[in-house]
Write a protein that holds these residues in place. Sequence first.
Motif, PDB file in Angstrom:
ATOM      1  N   UNK A 332      10.878  -4.387  -4.986  1.00 18.98           N
ATOM      2  CA  UNK A 332      10.443  -3.755  -6.238  1.00 18.98           C
ATOM      3  C   UNK A 332       9.129  -3.009  -6.036  1.00 18.98           C
ATOM      4  N   UNK A 333       8.192  -3.662  -5.368  1.00 18.44           N
ATOM      5  CA  UNK A 333       6.875  -3.049  -5.138  1.00 18.44           C
ATOM      6  C   UNK A 333       7.016  -1.794  -4.276  1.00 18.44           C
ATOM      7  N   UNK A 334       7.833  -1.868  -3.230  1.00 20.52           N
ATOM      8  CA  UNK A 334       8.010  -0.699  -2.348  1.00 20.52           C
ATOM      9  C   UNK A 334       8.686   0.452  -3.083  1.00 20.52           C
ATOM     10  N   UNK A 335       9.733   0.135  -3.872  1.00 22.51           N
ATOM     11  CA  UNK A 335      10.449   1.190  -4.602  1.00 22.51           C
ATOM     12  C   UNK A 335       9.558   1.829  -5.652  1.00 22.51           C
ATOM     13  N   UNK A 336       8.793   0.992  -6.376  1.00 26.23           N
ATOM     14  CA  UNK A 336       7.896   1.533  -7.400  1.00 26.23           C
ATOM     15  C   UNK A 336       6.805   2.392  -6.772  1.00 26.23           C
ATOM     16  N   UNK A 337       6.327   1.987  -5.612  1.00 22.89           N
ATOM     17  CA  UNK A 337       5.289   2.776  -4.929  1.00 22.89           C
ATOM     18  C   UNK A 337       5.854   4.118  -4.465  1.00 22.89           C
ATOM     19  N   UNK A 338       7.099   4.111  -3.932  1.00 23.31           N
ATOM     20  CA  UNK A 338       7.716   5.355  -3.471  1.00 23.31           C
ATOM     21  C   UNK A 338       7.983   6.319  -4.619  1.00 23.31           C
TER      22      UNK A 338
END
Length: 748
Positions: A332-338
């Motif tokens: 979730x954190x990686x997708x939201x950051x991207x």
Amino acid sequence: MDITEMQDPLGVSAYSVFPIPLDKHNKKSVFYTKFLTPHKFALCLLIEFYAQHATAPSYSTSFLDIILEYFDSSNSLPQSLIDLHNVTTNLPSTIDGYSIYDLLHERLWSLHSYEDIHEIFMSLGSYITNLYEPDEEPPSHMLFSPSSILSIFLRKCVVEYEQLSFEQGVEFFKSFLEYRSPSMNFRKDGVEYCKVNVRHELLGLASNQTLLQLAFGITPGCQATQDIEGLIQLQIQHMQRYGCFLPDEMKRKLHDILEAEGNHLNTSYHFRFLNAWFKGDYQQSIENLCRYFDHVMHSNERVSYQYALLNLSILQADFGCDKEALRAIEDTINTARESGDIACLNFALAWMYEFKRSQLPSSKDKNPEEENHILEHLAINSQGAQIPVLQSTVHLMQAQHYLDNGNNLVGVFSNLAKSFALQCYSESFHCFSRYMDLTQEIWYRLGCFSLCFNYISLYQNSFVQEASIIDLVKSYMNKARRLFENGNWPDVSSTLQMAKMESERSFQSVHFYGREKCFLYLDKALNEKNYKTAIFLLKSLNGFRHSKESLFKTHYYTLKLDISLGNLSQSIDAIESLLEDDVNLTVEWKLKLMLLKVDVYVNTNVLHRAIFELLNIIEISSSSFLRLYLLEALCLLCLIGNLDCIKSTELLDSLIPEIIASGNKALMALSFYAYTSIQISNYDKLKPSRIFITKLLDNAYDGYKSCYMRDMQQRIALLKIRFLKQIKDNQASRYTEQYYREFFMLNE
């Protein structure tokens, strides 16, 4: 025999006179559109009346409210002609003797075929301004600005109608017949509308279901997918807050909508996911969430994808799959950051911090300053993102952090005040339950029972409709715990009944209620020395999933049981082992374990070690603002510390008012017991009044009795017997006999 029918042996009609078979038992079909429905078509007719100045000017505002309320997403207005009739029948028109509904009724029943509806849709564009050339003569009716809400509504209806195929248009006309049919029974001044202004042949067709089916086939209902999505979103919000407890009729309606052929909304998968989750069906909840993933990925809705991952991490954590939950939250954190979704990124970081704090054990090499840096980072990011809900949540997390460490009371109150101010500013009280829970916990630790209980009651009395089900159940269980400590078991039972009723709305709240109820009854069983029940309850706790706090409670009550059973060496080793894991213990948990050590040392008559532990408890509790533990340690020190009797009594004199204000009956009884013990041991020096001592002993006995602490009741009874024998009062002999009988009764 009549040619119209053939008789079976029982004389029941078997065949109809009509040559075409009628499907009388077929399930009602539904015709789906994106936005347009017969009800919205009726609203278009009302807009047409307004443009043609058919509405009375003084009632224009009320008339427009009927149409404009439909655009407010918070209003769930029914879409039926019956409701439209109830609203418009009292609105007068510019024609004497006619209401708005009179005109609408006549207009609806003037539509005899699909061509009539087609002509109306083609004429709706003439009410929008820019459809006319500047040199053309303006029409006599009113024109709407292209950017007005009425123009947007008309344009959406016309555009979707023009996109319908001929077969879909015919189906829409059939659904219009279904929508119009209830108006056959409407009356005005006791006379049916249809007998006044409807053609006889049209009325005959509409009133005869058999003829209507022969002419048009099955008339389907019409539903717009946008309206269904709005309904499901509303229900999802309800479920997220209140659980899946719904009336049976509403469940059937929702089931029909979700299972209808041709209805493939992505929100329906989200709805099924929540429904399975709250019922504790892990397999179905995962499957429906994955289907929601599939829809999001195929439609390339990256904004929704990270929130779906966030739901997955919460689901995995709720069912005890901690490793899977951590992987999902990292995705979730990686997708939201991207995708640049700062709001989702901060929410995910906050959730991961809270999950690790409450569920996962910390490593021994953990840096204590790391949590402070994480919280400061979240506070800065949430302030930069200008999301009041997230800011309020972070402030509450900081308050919880200071509360766990117990070294910054100013920081606790400061963050609570900031959180409450943000909630008031944004008029969003999603964090209010957490705020009230922390506030009552602070006042409880400071020894102010009245304020603690008032905050719990205020929340339950004023915010019960807005509270989520799990927060409400937690509030009830906190209230039951405080009442138990106050020695009020009848009210504890009634509070548990209320908590049980509310908890049945979701699997999670049932799980939480069952676990906390076990802890309450386990505490009561240990106080009563009912070891069989205590062992059974401890075994029952193995069937629940535990957080770090509930796991500590289980260890704590296991140690209390071992101490009561006389396994003192085993208990002291276990306590030392738990105290070594300093990283995973809050200050309050350390003090609980240290008090158990004092109990072991007193039972083994190693009083110098008990006094040493009590001095450590006094130092830690005073610096951490844990007032109840400080008061208990001081009372125990006066009882076993062999202090000067005058200083001990003066100290207890100053403590007893605070102890009474704390509302803790066991602590109050302990203070009375310590005070009378000192007075009796130094009777010749202090010369206390017999009535005063016996009254204090009676109060101590009643306090322990209300908490079901039988061993302490026996100690009080023996102390009073010893005192009455010591003073050699002839009138006290009957009290001695009475307490002897009660003492033996307790032994039995």
